[in-house]
Design a protein around this motif. Structure first.
Motif, PDB file in Angstrom:
ATOM      1  N   ALA A   9       0.822  -1.216   0.000  1.00  0.00           N
ATOM      2  CA  ALA A   9       0.000   0.000   0.000  1.00  0.00           C
ATOM      3  C   ALA A   9       0.851   1.257   0.000  1.00  0.00           C
ATOM      4  O   ALA A   9       0.478   2.273  -0.596  1.00  0.00           O
TER       5      ALA A   9
ATOM      6  N   SER B  40      -6.511  -4.636  -2.060  1.00  0.00           N
ATOM      7  CA  SER B  40      -5.740  -3.631  -1.321  1.00  0.00           C
ATOM      8  C   SER B  40      -4.994  -2.707  -2.266  1.00  0.00           C
ATOM      9  O   SER B  40      -4.928  -1.485  -2.051  1.00  0.00           O
TER      10      SER B  40
ATOM     11  N   ALA C  59      -5.386   1.291  -2.617  1.00  0.00           N
ATOM     12  CA  ALA C  59      -4.251   2.201  -2.529  1.00  0.00           C
ATOM     13  C   ALA C  59      -4.189   3.116  -3.747  1.00  0.00           C
ATOM     14  O   ALA C  59      -3.859   4.303  -3.638  1.00  0.00           O
TER      15      ALA C  59
ATOM     16  N   LEU D  37      -6.872   2.430   5.015  1.00  0.00           N
ATOM     17  CA  LEU D  37      -7.283   1.150   4.454  1.00  0.00           C
ATOM     18  C   LEU D  37      -7.641   0.227   5.605  1.00  0.00           C
ATOM     19  O   LEU D  37      -6.803  -0.055   6.464  1.00  0.00           O
TER      20      LEU D  37
ATOM     21  N   ASP E 150     -11.757   1.633   1.924  1.00  0.00           N
ATOM     22  CA  ASP E 150     -10.787   2.713   1.778  1.00  0.00           C
ATOM     23  C   ASP E 150     -11.513   4.049   1.843  1.00  0.00           C
ATOM     24  O   ASP E 150     -12.738   4.123   1.757  1.00  0.00           O
TER      25      ASP E 150
END
Length: 864
Positions: A594, A626, A630, A639, A665
């Motif tokens: 990330a 993920s 990001a 996150l 997120d």
């Protein structure tokens, strides 16, 4: 009607029979007069006439017939090259052989001088030889065409299978996809150079397949393609034979045509010579005839009377002819219902009637042919309008002549926007801006008359809606060109995905290599810690530090296993997984991926949440989500990873309890109109070249295959939450841990040879074996191991690393040791899983395998 002479009204001449008898009597008298007058002239010409009839006329007749046979021979030969039907080819061959036999027969009837001038035997021998070779090559070409057709259908079936599983194949076997493309190109190659290039490319690609192991991931596809490329009669051999046969047939056809033309030319010259001789003889006979002309004038009046009688007979004949003429007039206007009369007469009237009947039959056949041509025209028009590719035809000045509906659809124009005569500049201005043309080929198909504008043979048109059209242009013989266009957008997306898959494969190889080397480090770390801990029993504080280092090394070992799973270098299969523990183990990897400006938070979970899925695929899915989150937070954000149990989930009605994993997120969010599209294959909102559009679609496919569901909730400007719903399973029963017992050493001492190229691992392993009470020696290469065994003889156990670097390979070493010392016991070890090494040709399934990093307990099991 003309009145008959008074003579024809005499008694006894009123009947037709009497008139015919009187006419023939007069004819007889006139004939006697002609004989009396012309007997002397006939005697003078008798010799010349006999010679003329005995030589010139038969010779001319035979040569004319010979010329006619030669002309038919020249007409049949070119058509044989275009005959695909074996029955038609057999008929043409029989006709050709018949013509050759007639020509030989006629050539034997000619005089010696004529035969020498024609030089017919050599030409006929040449045609016979070439025809025999042509038939042999034609049969071979048909067999090759049938085999190539079968292989073409096999390639199409493989292509259909690749298309259905394109996402999986693009990830697991991209090189096999290139091999299929090259095999298709080789099957359609029209030149030897293109065929050789496709074959050489496939040989290189097969080496890549073996290196990458793609034939293990797609064995059926690999076997099917290998059978096509490397079989006893593969695609490239058959295509090469077909091209060679085609060249030989073209040469033989040209040679036979040359023989026929030369033979026809000789026959024509000889006919002209015979005509010259005939003219000379005719002039001589004309002189004799003129000398008898004065006598024949005396008999002219008698001939007039005979002509009058003939007119009467002809009048009657004309009645029959007029009847046939009226029927022929109706026939010319299209009325074919009336048949021609008098076709059964045995005289000239009957012959004329039968000739007219042939004309009537030909007209009926022409009408049937016209109907067939009209049906063929409609069929061609239907095919033209229903083609998937766009087609447009332009004249020499660049004006639009005709086009099909697909052409208008590809350009995104209304049907009324195009018209006949539309210039190329007007057509380009009609396409919505912005557009961009790119010439793909430097070759010029044609140029517009007058202006000299170049039309490239291949070009691309990039439209405003991000579509890419490919245009292939071909010049027309009479001026102008025809352009074929097709949409390349989907193919370019697949090519982008292929490049992405290649990048991921390289990344996987790099990751697997790093994990392998790291396992070697862990052998030395964990082995020395295990040897060190018993010596620190009197130092509790040092014992704590050693235990802390051991736990850190074990965590590093688990991280290595995750890296191997990411690199697809260890077997992945469904298993019972504790979701909270898996998320905790992945936390460090997600933080690295990330970035430093994103806060990664793992929500606490006090309950046990278990699912039965493929762990590697689930980890990749969470890592993929993920990375997407990001990317949606370029300026940083939060996150959140969370998991909880849901009873009777609405999205999974057949499941009593489910586990939902949430990846949330605080990014830019997804517009509402795109929510339903983000899971479609090849859909991406990223810039060209930055995303393939297969991330979420692959996650969705994995979740659905695992019996779950995937949901996305997003608010524009506030963030996105992706939920993975998976069926929950009961927590597996963990056996009660047995109390630790001291490590049991082997019952007797033994001798061990260690083969390891890494010095630290080699020394650590030796120390562990000594701690177990063994006598151990170590070497660093395959050659050194064989030399040691030759000098010292077999031992109780050989422990060999598989990857020895420059020192060789442990699998090949084990094969050589089994060959020299069949009873020698061997154990192989490696930092990579056992499945990775099974592709080696010397791999033996019954060889024991010890995975790195190993401890004293694992080594001890080798001697029990």
């Amino acid at each position: 009607m003309t009145r008959l002479p008074r003579l024809f009204y005499l008694p006894g001449l009123a009947s037709v029979r009497g008139r015919l008898i009187a006419t023939f009597l007069l004819l007889f008298c006139i004939t006697l007069g002609v004989v009396a007058v012309g007997v002397l002239g006939l005697r003078a010409n008798q010799k010349a006439l006999d010679e003329y009839e005995a030589y010139v006329i038969p010779e001319i007749a035979r040569v004319l017939e010979l010329s006619e046979k030669v002309a038919r021979l020249a007409a049949v030969e070119p058509g044989m090259t275009l005959t695909e039907n074996s029955a038609l080819l057999h008929d043409d061959t029989a006709l050709l052989k018949g013509l050759l036999g007639d020509i030989r027969r006629l050539s034997l009837d000619l005089t010696g001088k004529g035969g020498e001038r024609l030089a017919i035997s050599e030409e006929l021998d040449g045609i016979d030889t070439d025809l025999t070779r042509f038939l042999v090559l034609s049969g071979k070409q048909r067999q090759l065409r049938i085999k190539l057709g079968e292989m073409g259908r096999t390639v199409d079936r493989i292509g259909g299978s690749i298309y259905r599983h394109r996402a999986e194949i693009a990830q697991t076997a991209p090189t096999l996809l290139n091999i299929w493309v090259n095999t298709t190109l080789g099957l359609q190659a029209a030149e030897h150079a293109a065929l050789g290039m496709a074959e050489s490319d496939n040989e290189a690609l097969w080496l890549q397949v073996m290196v990458r192991g793609e034939q293990l991931r797609q064995p059926q596809l690999a076997d099917a393609l290998r059978q096509l490329d490397e079989g006893p009669r593969n695609v490239f051999d058959l295509r090469r034979d077909y091209l060679a046969t085609e060249d030989q047939i073209s040469y033989l056809v040209a040679l036979m045509r040359s023989h026929a033309e030369h033979l026809s030319s000789n026959a024509t010259r000889y006919v002209e010579e015979l005509r010259s001789v005939a003219r000379q003889r005719r002039d001589a006979m004309r002189k004799v005839a003129l000398s008898s002309q004065s006598g024949l004038w005396v008999l002219a009046m008698a001939g007039v009377l005979l002509a009058v009688a003939g007119i009467i007979y002809v009048g009657r004949v004309l009645q029959k002819i007029q009847s046939m003429t009226r029927i022929m007039a109706r026939l010319a206007s299209g009325d074919t219902s009336h048949r021609i009369p008098s076709t059964d007469r045995p005289d000239e009237i009957g012959e004329l009637a039968r000739a007219f009947e042939v004309f009537r039959s030909n007209l009926l056949e022409k009408q049937r042919l016209a109907q067939g041509l009209e049906a063929q025209r409609r069929q061609q028009e239907t095919v033209f309008n229903s083609m998937n590719d766009g087609v447009s035809v332009h004249d020499a000045q660049g004006g639009l002549v005709t086009w099909n509906p697909t052409f208008v659809k590809l350009l995104g124009l209304p049907a009324s926007a195009l018209y006949v005569g539309m210039t190329l500049a007007e057509l380009r201005r009609a396409v919505p801006e912005p557009v961009r043309w790119r010439a793909v080929s430097r070759q010029t198909a044609t140029r517009i008359a007058g202006g000299g504008t170049r039309i490239a043979s291949s070009a691309e048109l990039h439209l405003a809606d991000q579509r890419i059209l490919e245009f292939h242009s071909q010049a027309l013989p009479g001026g102008g060109w025809v352009a074929v266009s097709r949409d390349l957008t989907s193919r370019r997306a697949v090519e982008a995905e292929l490049r992405q898959a290649q990048k991921m494969d390289v990344l996987g190889q790099l990751t697997g290599g790093v994990a392998h080397d790291f396992n070697n480090f862990l052998v030395a770390i964990l082995g020395n810690l295990e040897l060190l801990q018993p010596r620190l029993n009197d130092h509790p504080e040092l014992q704590v530090m050693a235990e802390r280092a051991r736990r850190a090394a074990e965590r590093a070992s688990r991280l290595t296993r995750r890296l191997l799973a990411f690199a697809r270098r260890q077997p992945l299969q469904a298993e019972n997984i504790s979701v909270p523990e898996m998320l905790a183990e992945m936390l460090d990897l997600i933080e690295y991926a990330a970035g430093a400006n994103i806060e990664v938070v793992l929500a606490p979970c006090d309950v046990a949440l278990w699912v039965h899925v493929d762990r590697g695929q689930l980890e990749n899915a969470i890592l993929n989500l993920s990375l997407n989150s990001a990317a949606a937070m370029p300026n940083g954000g939060r996150l959140l990873l969370a998991a909880e149990a849901v009873v009777a989930p609405a999205c999974l009605p057949e499941v009593a309890q489910a586990v939902v994993l949430r990846v949330s997120d605080s990014g830019t969010g997804i517009p509402p109109m795109l929510i339903d599209k983000v899971m479609e294959p090849f859909f991406t909102t990223k810039a060209p070249g930055e995303g393939s559009g297969l991330g979420l679609s692959s996650v969705y496919g994995f979740v659905r295959q695992s019996g779950g569901d995937m949901q996305i909730h997003s608010v524009l400007g506030q963030g996105t939450q992706v939920e993975l719903w998976l069926p929950a399973v009961n927590r597996p029963v963990v056996p009660t841990a047995l109390p630790q017992t001291p490590l049991l050493l082997p019952a007797k001492q033994g001798r061990v040879l260690v083969v390891e190229d890494d010095a630290e691992v080699r020394e650590t392993t030796l120390s562990q074996l000594v701690a177990l009470g063994m006598v151990a020696d170590a070497v660093d290469s395959s050659v050194a191991a064989l030399d040691w065994l030759t000098t010292n003889g077999p031992v109780d156990l050989i422990l060999s690393d598989i990857s020895l670097g420059a020192g060789g390979n442990g699998i090949a070493l084990s094969a050589e040791i089994r060959r020299r010392w069949p009873g020698q016991r061997i154990v192989l070890t490696s930092g990579l899983p056992q499945e990775v090494h099974q592709r080696h040709p010397d791999w033996c399934a019954d060889l024991p395998f010890l995975a790195k990093p190993f401890d004293l307990a694992a080594l001890a099991t080798l001697f029990n």
